[in-house]
Write a protein that holds these residues in place. Sequence first.
Motif, PDB file in Angstrom:
ATOM      1  N   ARG A 103       0.831  -1.203   0.000  1.00 22.36           N
ATOM      2  CA  ARG A 103       0.000   0.000   0.000  1.00 22.36           C
ATOM      3  C   ARG A 103       0.870   1.259   0.000  1.00 22.36           C
ATOM      4  NH1 ARG A 103      -3.842   2.864  -1.953  1.00 22.36           N
ATOM      5  NH2 ARG A 103      -4.919   4.256  -0.480  1.00 22.36           N
ATOM      6  N   GLU A 153       2.155   1.743  -3.478  1.00 22.96           N
ATOM      7  CA  GLU A 153       1.069   2.207  -4.335  1.00 22.96           C
ATOM      8  C   GLU A 153       0.827   3.703  -4.163  1.00 22.96           C
ATOM      9  OE1 GLU A 153      -3.766   1.526  -4.799  1.00 22.96           O
ATOM     10  OE2 GLU A 153      -2.546   0.018  -3.758  1.00 22.96           O
ATOM     11  N   ARG A 154       0.801   4.162  -2.931  1.00 24.32           N
ATOM     12  CA  ARG A 154       0.580   5.587  -2.669  1.00 24.32           C
ATOM     13  C   ARG A 154       1.756   6.429  -3.160  1.00 24.32           C
ATOM     14  NH1 ARG A 154      -2.956   7.437   2.324  1.00 24.32           N
ATOM     15  NH2 ARG A 154      -2.294   9.321   1.243  1.00 24.32           N
ATOM     16  N   ASN A 190       1.541   6.696  -6.956  1.00 22.61           N
ATOM     17  CA  ASN A 190       0.424   7.563  -7.346  1.00 22.61           C
ATOM     18  C   ASN A 190       0.774   9.036  -7.160  1.00 22.61           C
ATOM     19  OD1 ASN A 190      -1.306   5.547  -8.163  1.00 22.61           O
ATOM     20  ND2 ASN A 190      -2.301   5.333  -6.167  1.00 22.61           N
ATOM     21  N   GLU A 191       1.458   9.350  -6.074  1.00 26.87           N
ATOM     22  CA  GLU A 191       1.826  10.745  -5.810  1.00 26.87           C
ATOM     23  C   GLU A 191       2.881  11.248  -6.785  1.00 26.87           C
ATOM     24  OE1 GLU A 191       2.756  11.868  -1.838  1.00 26.87           O
ATOM     25  OE2 GLU A 191       1.056  10.789  -0.952  1.00 26.87           O
TER      26      GLU A 191
END
Length: 333
Positions: free
Chosen positions: A9, A12-13, A16-17
């Motif tokens: 996770r 993933e974050r 994405n950022e």
Amino acid sequence: MTRQITTERAVERYLNERRADISESTYYNHSSLLSQFIEWCESEGLDTVNELDGFHISDFKLYRRDEDNINSVTLYNQMTVLRVFLRWCESRDLVEGLAENILMPVPEDDSRNTMIDSETAAQILQFLQKYEYGTLKHVVFSLLWDTGFRIGSLRAVDLGDYNSEEQYIEVRHRPESETPLKNKYGAEREVNLHEWVCDVLDDYIRMHRHDVTDDHGREPLITTKQGRPVHSNIRGHINSVTRPCVYADQCPHDRSPDSCEAAQRRDTAQRCPDSIPPHAIRRSAITAWLNDGHTKELLSDRMNVSVKTLEKHYDARTESEKRELRREEFGME
């Protein structure tokens, strides 16, 4: 209290950022390495990113170095990506003090060692001409050798960007449909092709190109059955055709053909030690053009690289080669 979050996770974050701020190739590299880091964490029973400590990071580095047998330059680049990710984790109070305490490997400068010369390129092209004529492998190697394209540029080209009659390819930046160029709109240009490359490309289109569109309704120039090839697909073809056991029918490491094939199917880092990655084709192509007497200024436009960067990273000529070229230019033979 520190928030608990799984490594998957957190990655993933992080991705994405960062996606809006980095190039597609950088995003791909970060995603690829961090996916391997997630798998390693799972194999070690690490459920959350908060559990990581300096010993874990050191163990992962040793794992990549020893188990996956990658060279020092690749290991340095991968640990640099991991360090950037850990800095992001620190900024979110997920870990503390890991990034700056990584003992980074010392990369050997192999940028001028991973090369092929014009004679080897000719040997590979002769093999492709005889046994793989007009196939995707043939057209990919031919285009990379003639143009010095980056992978991102090659896969970004559409069928309509190729002008067979006038023998050139138009390179365009299309970030809205997932084919950005590294240098964005500054990389847009028209690149002339040699006639022999156009012959290969015309026959590829006629015989082997799949009549498909990508997810955005565009018609790629080079294709798979699913549409536009991904970066790893192109890398795989280059790793395959640059293996000496393929084009020269001899293995410098005394491996059997079956074991070479098995190595090829694994991760890129596991490729044959004597195969050449795509970016080295770019470096080799630029060096070959320089050895043919073309100016750095003209090659800068053709290859979309500044003269300064070309001189620092792409001009792999020896001092003797430069001297011989000057002798020819000055008519001193």
